[in-house]
Design an enzyme around this catalytic site. Structure first.
Site, PDB file in Angstrom:
ATOM      1  N   ARG A   1       0.838  -1.200   0.000  1.00  0.00           N
ATOM      2  CA  ARG A   1       0.000   0.000   0.000  1.00  0.00           C
ATOM      3  C   ARG A   1       0.871   1.247   0.000  1.00  0.00           C
ATOM      4  O   ARG A   1       0.944   1.956  -0.992  1.00  0.00           O
ATOM      5  CB  ARG A   1      -0.958  -0.033   1.206  1.00  0.00           C
ATOM      6  CG  ARG A   1      -2.151   0.928   1.074  1.00  0.00           C
ATOM      7  CD  ARG A   1      -1.850   2.325   1.545  1.00  0.00           C
ATOM      8  NE  ARG A   1      -1.374   2.398   2.915  1.00  0.00           N
ATOM      9  CZ  ARG A   1      -0.841   3.487   3.442  1.00  0.00           C
ATOM     10  NH1 ARG A   1      -0.695   4.591   2.720  1.00  0.00           N
ATOM     11  NH2 ARG A   1      -0.404   3.488   4.701  1.00  0.00           N
ATOM     12  N   ASP A   2       1.617   1.487   1.063  1.00  0.00           N
ATOM     13  CA  ASP A   2       2.492   2.663   1.086  1.00  0.00           C
ATOM     14  C   ASP A   2       3.605   2.518   0.052  1.00  0.00           C
ATOM     15  O   ASP A   2       4.051   3.501  -0.548  1.00  0.00           O
ATOM     16  CB  ASP A   2       3.090   2.861   2.478  1.00  0.00           C
ATOM     17  CG  ASP A   2       3.204   4.331   2.867  1.00  0.00           C
ATOM     18  OD1 ASP A   2       3.437   5.154   1.971  1.00  0.00           O
ATOM     19  OD2 ASP A   2       3.058   4.647   4.057  1.00  0.00           O
TER      20      ASP A   2
ATOM     21  N   HIS B   1       3.222   4.128  -3.376  1.00  0.00           N
ATOM     22  CA  HIS B   1       3.605   5.529  -3.592  1.00  0.00           C
ATOM     23  C   HIS B   1       4.943   5.628  -4.322  1.00  0.00           C
ATOM     24  O   HIS B   1       5.153   6.526  -5.138  1.00  0.00           O
ATOM     25  CB  HIS B   1       3.743   6.263  -2.249  1.00  0.00           C
ATOM     26  CG  HIS B   1       2.456   6.714  -1.652  1.00  0.00           C
ATOM     27  ND1 HIS B   1       1.623   7.635  -2.246  1.00  0.00           N
ATOM     28  CD2 HIS B   1       1.859   6.387  -0.473  1.00  0.00           C
ATOM     29  CE1 HIS B   1       0.572   7.865  -1.468  1.00  0.00           C
ATOM     30  NE2 HIS B   1       0.689   7.121  -0.389  1.00  0.00           N
TER      31      HIS B   1
ATOM     32  N   SER C   1       3.089  11.039   9.095  1.00  0.00           N
ATOM     33  CA  SER C   1       3.011  11.034   7.630  1.00  0.00           C
ATOM     34  C   SER C   1       4.131  11.820   6.961  1.00  0.00           C
ATOM     35  O   SER C   1       4.524  11.510   5.834  1.00  0.00           O
ATOM     36  CB  SER C   1       1.668  11.614   7.181  1.00  0.00           C
ATOM     37  OG  SER C   1       0.603  11.066   7.903  1.00  0.00           O
TER      38      SER C   1
ATOM     39  N   HIS D   1       3.139   4.601  13.004  1.00  0.00           N
ATOM     40  CA  HIS D   1       3.535   4.471  11.600  1.00  0.00           C
ATOM     41  C   HIS D   1       4.534   5.577  11.300  1.00  0.00           C
ATOM     42  O   HIS D   1       4.205   6.761  11.400  1.00  0.00           O
ATOM     43  CB  HIS D   1       2.284   4.611  10.719  1.00  0.00           C
ATOM     44  CG  HIS D   1       2.534   4.660   9.247  1.00  0.00           C
ATOM     45  ND1 HIS D   1       2.205   3.620   8.413  1.00  0.00           N
ATOM     46  CD2 HIS D   1       3.054   5.633   8.450  1.00  0.00           C
ATOM     47  CE1 HIS D   1       2.512   3.949   7.160  1.00  0.00           C
ATOM     48  NE2 HIS D   1       3.029   5.172   7.159  1.00  0.00           N
TER      49      HIS D   1
ATOM     50  N   HIS E   1       7.762   7.517   8.971  1.00  0.00           N
ATOM     51  CA  HIS E   1       8.466   7.748   7.705  1.00  0.00           C
ATOM     52  C   HIS E   1       9.888   8.190   8.033  1.00  0.00           C
ATOM     53  O   HIS E   1      10.157   8.719   9.106  1.00  0.00           O
ATOM     54  CB  HIS E   1       7.731   8.778   6.846  1.00  0.00           C
ATOM     55  CG  HIS E   1       6.566   8.195   6.115  1.00  0.00           C
ATOM     56  ND1 HIS E   1       6.656   7.684   4.847  1.00  0.00           N
ATOM     57  CD2 HIS E   1       5.283   7.991   6.504  1.00  0.00           C
ATOM     58  CE1 HIS E   1       5.479   7.212   4.463  1.00  0.00           C
ATOM     59  NE2 HIS E   1       4.627   7.384   5.458  1.00  0.00           N
TER      60      HIS E   1
END
Length: 347
Positions: A10-11, A14, A164, A191, A193
């Site tokens: 999913r991510d 990107h 995010s 989550h 990054h």
């Protein structure tokens, strides 16, 4: 036991402009299942209903992506990301019909109220609903707790804080996760990054602060500078004594196997990624910002600053063009007035 939610399918989408194929989804889902991953998240990078001209179009639809993954999973649960407004209730109905186990209903960190009907819809079907607070760096701990409590009230069985923009440092993560852990009766997740090179460190701090769910992607495959690297995270978790369903050896086998069918590249932290993390902008905006800066002939890093002032959230790509255009106009006026900045004239 710590639950690992794998967002590679999913991510990771990107990182390749949402172009994962059915064959790649099937192969990775099967391999992740064999590696003992708890939840395998699948879909467009922006979740259910995200495929569009604005956000990027997938070569296959949500139905085929989810059916493909569902057929490959035996013990791992199938998860989806859902942003109200990008996706509709009908998209969740489709996912539930196909057999999705976990629906992660994601809102901006101060807009949890829009998650109610979708969390309730998921719970009514007997499936697991997680609330997700995106861009969590934009709200202080008490405000995040208030939003998380709304999701808990709607029926969410966990709330995940999503960094995010890759903005957060360990001290920020600790303060926010601890506040939620102390104030909620449901599990808390995190989550990360990697814009500032802190994804694994921040995830470990979240676990120390009481989080029971962590997100990761194989080889860090994800938006911008990438996500928490699954293999590195599991190795560090083993060192710290955290109990999971998988092992370092199993995730290394998973990572090596992806070279034959997925070949994700571990993202390098580029200056643009650092800028987006420093200024708190969604990691997926980097290519859009770079393109706009080039097209309008403006300074890329000045554009990051301007967009940060606008407090952009996911789905506002049109504002990137608006601000780049404004910067270009200001530059032209500055040249015409002999170097006097437009903001000085209007002060």
């Amino acid at each position: 036991m710590i639950l690992i939610s794998d967002a590679t399918l999913r991510d990771g989408n990107h990182a390749i402009r949402h172009q994962l194929s059915a064959a790649q989804i099937h192969a990775y889902a099967r391999a992740a299942d064999e590696a003992g991953i708890d939840v395998v998240e699948v879909g467009h990078g922006n979740g259910l209903g995200g495929s569009s001209c604005l956000l990027g179009q997938t070569p296959i639809g949500d139905r085929l992506m989810l059916e493909t993954a569902r057929a490959a999973l035996r013990t791992s649960r199938l998860g989806v990301h859902f942003i109200p407004g990008l996706g509709k209730a009908a998209d969740i109905s489709l996912a539930l019909e196909i057999g999705v186990d976990v629906v992660r209903v994601a809102t901006h960190c101060t807009e949890a109220n829009v998650s109610a009907r979708f969390i309730e819809q998921t719970r009514a079907a007997g499936r697991t609903a997680f609330g997700v607070l995106m861009m969590s760096h934009m709200a202080p701990p008490d405000a995040l707790l208030a939003q998380a409590k709304l999701m808990e009230r709607y029926g969410a069985q966990a709330v995940v804080l999503m960094d995010s923009a890759g903005y957060s440092t360990p001290s920020l993560v600790r303060a926010k996760v601890e506040r939620l852990v102390d104030g909620l009766d449901i599990d808390v997740g995190f989550h990360a990054h990697n814009n500032l090179g802190l994804a694994v460190a921040n995830s470990l701090v979240a676990l120390e602060a009481g989080a029971r769910i962590v997100d990761a992607c194989v080889k860090g495959f994800g938006a911008g500078a990438g996500n928490t690297q699954l293999e590195t995270l599991v190795a560090a978790m083993e060192r710290e004594g955290h109990d999971t369903r998988t092992t370092f050896e199993r995730v290394m086998t998973l990572a090596r196997g992806t070279e034959t069918f997925l070949n994700p590249k571990t993202p390098h932290i580029q200056p643009a990624n650092i800028a987006s993390g420093l200024y708190g902008l969604f990691s997926g905006y980097v290519p859009h910002i770079q393109k706009a800066a080039q097209e309008f002939g403006v300074n890329e890093f000045e554009l990051y600053k301007r967009l940060a002032e606008r407090k952009l959230v996911a789905g506002q790509e049109d504002i990137i063009i608006e601000e780049a255009s404004r910067l270009a106009r200001e530059r032209d006026v500055q040249r015409a007035t002999g170097g006097v900045r437009v903001r000085e004239l209007s002060a």
